[in-house]
Design a protein around this motif. Sequence first.
Motif, PDB file in Angstrom:
ATOM      1  N   VAL A   8      56.143  37.859  40.627  1.00 18.86           N
ATOM      2  CA  VAL A   8      55.299  38.878  39.994  1.00 18.86           C
ATOM      3  C   VAL A   8      54.531  38.271  38.818  1.00 18.86           C
ATOM      4  O   VAL A   8      53.348  38.560  38.623  1.00 18.86           O
ATOM      5  N   ALA A   9      55.177  37.407  38.034  1.00 17.72           N
ATOM      6  CA  ALA A   9      54.480  36.744  36.922  1.00 17.72           C
ATOM      7  C   ALA A   9      53.334  35.876  37.445  1.00 17.72           C
ATOM      8  O   ALA A   9      52.234  35.883  36.879  1.00 17.72           O
ATOM      9  N   ALA A  10      53.569  35.157  38.522  1.00 17.05           N
ATOM     10  CA  ALA A  10      52.503  34.357  39.123  1.00 17.05           C
ATOM     11  C   ALA A  10      51.404  35.248  39.665  1.00 17.05           C
ATOM     12  O   ALA A  10      50.210  34.942  39.523  1.00 17.05           O
ATOM     13  N   GLY A  11      51.767  36.370  40.260  1.00 18.93           N
ATOM     14  CA  GLY A  11      50.771  37.302  40.786  1.00 18.93           C
ATOM     15  C   GLY A  11      49.930  37.937  39.694  1.00 18.93           C
ATOM     16  O   GLY A  11      48.717  38.104  39.854  1.00 18.93           O
ATOM     17  N   VAL A  12      50.555  38.285  38.569  1.00 22.00           N
ATOM     18  CA  VAL A  12      49.796  38.854  37.447  1.00 22.00           C
ATOM     19  C   VAL A  12      48.836  37.821  36.889  1.00 22.00           C
ATOM     20  O   VAL A  12      47.694  38.139  36.537  1.00 22.00           O
ATOM     21  N   PHE A  13      49.271  36.560  36.812  1.00 16.88           N
ATOM     22  CA  PHE A  13      48.369  35.511  36.348  1.00 16.88           C
ATOM     23  C   PHE A  13      47.151  35.394  37.256  1.00 16.88           C
ATOM     24  O   PHE A  13      46.017  35.308  36.791  1.00 16.88           O
ATOM     25  N   LEU A  14      47.388  35.393  38.557  1.00 22.07           N
ATOM     26  CA  LEU A  14      46.269  35.292  39.497  1.00 22.07           C
ATOM     27  C   LEU A  14      45.388  36.529  39.445  1.00 22.07           C
ATOM     28  O   LEU A  14      44.165  36.431  39.521  1.00 22.07           O
ATOM     29  N   ALA A  15      45.977  37.703  39.303  1.00 17.41           N
ATOM     30  CA  ALA A  15      45.199  38.943  39.253  1.00 17.41           C
ATOM     31  C   ALA A  15      44.356  39.018  37.987  1.00 17.41           C
ATOM     32  O   ALA A  15      43.245  39.557  38.002  1.00 17.41           O
ATOM     33  N   TRP A  16      44.859  38.485  36.907  1.00 12.46           N
ATOM     34  CA  TRP A  16      44.128  38.538  35.639  1.00 12.46           C
ATOM     35  C   TRP A  16      42.790  37.828  35.738  1.00 12.46           C
ATOM     36  O   TRP A  16      41.803  38.239  35.134  1.00 12.46           O
ATOM     37  N   GLY A  17      42.715  36.788  36.537  1.00 15.68           N
ATOM     38  CA  GLY A  17      41.473  36.036  36.680  1.00 15.68           C
ATOM     39  C   GLY A  17      40.420  36.728  37.524  1.00 15.68           C
ATOM     40  O   GLY A  17      39.254  36.365  37.472  1.00 15.68           O
ATOM     41  N   PHE A  18      40.822  37.722  38.304  1.00 12.07           N
ATOM     42  CA  PHE A  18      39.862  38.420  39.151  1.00 12.07           C
ATOM     43  C   PHE A  18      39.037  39.461  38.405  1.00 12.07           C
ATOM     44  O   PHE A  18      38.039  39.932  38.916  1.00 12.07           O
ATOM     45  N   PHE A  19      39.464  39.832  37.220  1.00 15.09           N
ATOM     46  CA  PHE A  19      38.802  40.912  36.510  1.00 15.09           C
ATOM     47  C   PHE A  19      38.130  40.392  35.248  1.00 15.09           C
ATOM     48  O   PHE A  19      38.610  39.467  34.603  1.00 15.09           O
ATOM     49  N   ASP A  20      37.040  41.022  34.874  1.00 16.02           N
ATOM     50  CA  ASP A  20      36.275  40.650  33.695  1.00 16.02           C
ATOM     51  C   ASP A  20      37.063  41.001  32.429  1.00 16.02           C
ATOM     52  O   ASP A  20      37.482  42.143  32.262  1.00 16.02           O
ATOM     53  N   PRO A  21      37.295  40.054  31.510  1.00 17.06           N
ATOM     54  CA  PRO A  21      38.081  40.348  30.309  1.00 17.06           C
ATOM     55  C   PRO A  21      37.461  41.433  29.424  1.00 17.06           C
ATOM     56  O   PRO A  21      38.177  42.175  28.769  1.00 17.06           O
ATOM     57  N   THR A  22      36.149  41.531  29.396  1.00 14.58           N
ATOM     58  CA  THR A  22      35.541  42.578  28.567  1.00 14.58           C
ATOM     59  C   THR A  22      35.840  43.961  29.124  1.00 14.58           C
ATOM     60  O   THR A  22      36.003  44.916  28.376  1.00 14.58           O
ATOM     61  N   PHE A  23      35.965  44.065  30.437  1.00 17.97           N
ATOM     62  CA  PHE A  23      36.328  45.334  31.058  1.00 17.97           C
ATOM     63  C   PHE A  23      37.735  45.747  30.632  1.00 17.97           C
ATOM     64  O   PHE A  23      37.999  46.911  30.359  1.00 17.97           O
ATOM     65  N   GLN A  24      38.631  44.781  30.555  1.00 25.21           N
ATOM     66  CA  GLN A  24      40.013  45.090  30.184  1.00 25.21           C
ATOM     67  C   GLN A  24      40.123  45.486  28.723  1.00 25.21           C
ATOM     68  O   GLN A  24      40.975  46.285  28.355  1.00 25.21           O
TER      69      GLN A  24
END
Length: 130
Positions: A8-24
């Motif tokens: 899950v930690a690896a998946g969250v790391f990979l998912a974080w890169g798919f989204f624009d940081p300003t959106f978050q």
Amino acid sequence: MSFVAAVVAAGVFLAWGFFDPTFQQQDPVGTIFVLIYGVISGSLIGGVVFVPALVIISVAEIFSWRSLVLHLAIGGGIGVAAFAAGSQLPAEAGLPSGWTVAATAGFIGGFTYWLLAGRNAGAWRTVRPK
């Protein structure tokens, strides 16, 4: 449980890169979406790396391997191997472009596993004084 937390930690790391940081930063729902997507991608990662991780975790328990560096290296190696297995590039093309991301996801998974279980690998075999 530690293996599940690691993927899950690896998946969250990979998912974080798919989204624009300003959106978050602007929308807290985006962060929740990243976490949900991370759990889903973690289950996919877990399905891909389950057998090699099971073998390596068993060997680490048998030989009481507790080294952080070893867990990081093995996690990164599993991440790169899983990524290379899914890559469609011919072998002579060299390393695919996303191998560093896959290795980093493996490092994060290896660190998470070490943090929760790897530090005490093989401790179940020692006799405790009464």
